[in-house]
Design an enzyme around this catalytic site. Structure first.
Site: not given
Length: 155
Positions: A9-10, A50, A72, A127, A137
Site C-alpha cells: 500500500d502507498g 503504491e 488495493d 478497507h 494502509d
C-alpha cells in the site's frame, strides 16, 4: 522456486500538491516467514508510493520467486498488465503519451528481471477488513508521518 505473497500500500499526505509527503508499506509472506518493510519520500504522490511499495518488496527478495502482489491500488493493478504493450510501443500508452511514473514502472521491471521473479498482480478491495491490507494502509500512513517529522514538520 519460492512462493511469496506480497501485500502493498502507498499513501500521500497532501497528494498532488507541492507539499506532498508519501509513505509506503509492504508485507512479504513465504511459508511461515513474514517480513514488513516501509519507507517514505518527500514530494511523492499516492500512485508513486503504491508503485514504490511493490518495487521495494520485489527488491527485498533474495532468491527467484513466484510472487503474487495483493494491492488495493487500481492504478497498479490495471497498469501492471499494460507494461508489455507500453514497452512494445516504445514506452507510449494508447494515447501516444509516455505513461505516468514510467521511471518507476521500468524500475519495477528491472527489479523483477534482476531477481528472476515471476510476478502476478491481484486487486483487493480497500478497507474491507483484509488484515494484511489494513496493516499496510496503517504502516504506509505512519511512514509518511515519520518522513514529515524527519524533515522538520510538526505533525
Amino acid at each position: 522456486m519460492f512462493h511469496v505473497i506480497m501485500y502493498t500500500d502507498g499513501s500521500s499526505r497532501f497528494n498532488g500538491t507541492d507539499r506532498a509527503v508519501g509513505g509506503w508499506a509492504t508485507v512479504l509472506k513465504c511459508g511461515d516467514a513474514r517480513k514488513t518493510i516501509t519507507g517514505g519520500e518527500m514530494g511523492a504522490t499516492n500512485n508513486q508510493m503504491e508503485l514504490r511499495a511493490v518495487i521495494e518488496g520485489v527488491k527485498a527478495l533474495k532468491r527467484p520467486c513466484e510472487v503474487i502482489v495483493y494491492t488495493d491500488s487500481q492504478y497498479v493493478a490495471s497498469n501492471a498488465g499494460r507494461i508489455r504493450g507500453w514497452r512494445d510501443a516504445s514506452w507510449k500508452n494508447k494515447s501516444g503519451q509516455e505513461p505516468k511514473n514510467l521511471d518507476l514502472w521500468i524500475e519495477l521491471i528491472d527489479a523483477g528481471k534482476a531477481g528472476g521473479h515471476h510476478i502476478k498482480f491481484e486487486k483487493v478491495a480497500a478497507h474491507t477488513g483484509d488484515e494484511e491490507n489494513e496493516l499496510c494502509d496503517r504502516l504506509a500512513k505512519k511512514a509518511a508521518e515519520e518522513t514529515m517529522i524527519k524533515n522538520g514538520w510538526r505533525v
